[in-house]
Scaffold this active site. Structure first.
Site, short mmCIF file in Angstrom:
data_model
loop_
_atom_site.label_atom_id
_atom_site.label_comp_id
_atom_site.label_asym_id
_atom_site.label_seq_id
_atom_site.Cartn_x
_atom_site.Cartn_y
_atom_site.Cartn_z
N ASP A 8 12.97 4.73 18.54
CA ASP A 8 14.24 5.52 18.26
C ASP A 8 13.64 6.88 18.49
OD1 ASP A 8 12.57 6.30 16.00
OD2 ASP A 8 13.87 5.52 14.49
N CYS A 65 8.83 3.95 15.90
CA CYS A 65 9.91 4.90 15.24
C CYS A 65 9.06 5.76 14.44
CB CYS A 65 10.94 4.04 14.36
SG CYS A 65 9.84 3.10 13.11
N THR A 67 7.92 5.96 11.04
CA THR A 67 6.84 5.22 10.64
C THR A 67 6.28 4.02 11.02
OG1 THR A 67 8.38 4.07 9.20
CG2 THR A 67 7.54 6.38 8.19
N HIS A 98 -7.23 -12.08 15.56
CA HIS A 98 -6.96 -13.26 14.33
C HIS A 98 -5.31 -13.57 14.10
CE1 HIS A 98 -10.54 -12.58 11.58
NE2 HIS A 98 -10.95 -12.65 12.92
N HIS A 133 -7.82 -19.59 13.92
CA HIS A 133 -6.70 -18.54 13.80
C HIS A 133 -5.33 -19.05 14.35
CE1 HIS A 133 -9.60 -15.85 12.03
NE2 HIS A 133 -10.44 -16.01 13.14
C1 RB5 Z 1 14.43 7.58 11.59
O1 RB5 Z 1 14.73 8.92 10.66
C2 RB5 Z 1 13.27 6.99 10.61
O2 RB5 Z 1 14.04 6.37 9.30
C3 RB5 Z 1 12.64 5.91 11.65
O3 RB5 Z 1 12.46 6.45 12.66
C4 RB5 Z 1 11.71 4.76 11.03
O4 RB5 Z 1 10.84 5.66 10.30
C5 RB5 Z 1 12.19 3.90 10.23
O5 RB5 Z 1 11.34 2.91 9.62
#
Ligand code: RB5
Length: 140
Positions: A8, A65, A67, A98, A133
Site C-alpha cells: 500500500d 504495508c 506495519t 518450519h 513440519h
Molecule cells: C495505512 O495507514 C496502514 O493502516 C497500513 O499501511 C497498514 O499498516 C495496515 O495494517
C-alpha cells in the site's frame, strides 16, 4: 524465483528498493501495485498477490504495508497461503524452515530498509525442512 510483490502507500518506497534488489539477485518479479503515494486500501493488494500465487504466476509473494499486520491478516484468509509477518531474521528463517511460508509480510514503518532487505534475502534463500513440519502444515 518468481516473486509477486504488492504494497500500500505505506510500503511503496521500500517495495521499489526491494524490486531493485530482487532484479539484481536474478529473481523474476511481478509487481502488483500500488504505484503512488496516494492512500489506498491494503486488502486489494494482498488479494492480488495471493491470487497470483494460487494461479501459479508466482512461487512466493511479498506484501508491505505500514506495519505488515493488515497484509498478513488478509493473506491468511486464503486457503493455500501461509503468510508470515517477520521483522527480524530468526522468524524469517523459521517461517520457511518450519512453516513453508509462501508470503512474507513486512512493515515499512517498523524496521529500516537495511534489515528489511536482509529479511527478504534470508526468507527467499531458506528451504522448507519438510518431515514433521509437512504433517503439521497439512493439518490446516
Ligand atoms: C495505512 O495507514 C496502514 O493502516 C497500513 O499501511 C497498514 O499498516 C495496515 O495494517
Amino acid at each position: 524465483m518468481r516473486v509477486a510483490i504488492g504494497c500500500d502507500h505505506g510500503g511503496l518506497d521500500i517495495k521499489r528498493q526491494i524490486l531493485r534488489q530482487l532484479s539484481h539477485d536474478q529473481h523474476q518479479t511481478l509487481d502488483l501495485g500500488c504505484d503512488s503515494q496516494e492512500s489506498v486500501d491494503y486488502p486489494a493488494y494482498a488479494q492480488g498477490v495471493c491470487r497470483a500465487i494460487l494461479d501459479g504466476q508466482a512461487e512466493r509473494g511479498i506484501l508491505i504495508c505500514g506495519t505488515g499486520i493488515g497484509m498478513s491478516m488478509v493473506a491468511n484468509r486464503f486457503a493455500g497461503i501461509r503468510a508470515a509477518l517477520c521483522h527480524e531474521l530468526f522468524t524469517a528463517r523459521m517461517s520457511r524452515e518450519h512453516n513453508d511460508a509462501n508470503v512474507l509480510c513486512l512493515g515499512a514503518r517498523v524496521v529500516g530498509p537495511g534489515l528489511i532487505y536482509e529479511i527478504v534475502a534470508t526468507w527467499l534463500a531458506t528451504e522448507f525442512a519438510g518431515g514433521r513440519h509437512l504433517r503439521r502444515i497439512e493439518m490446516f
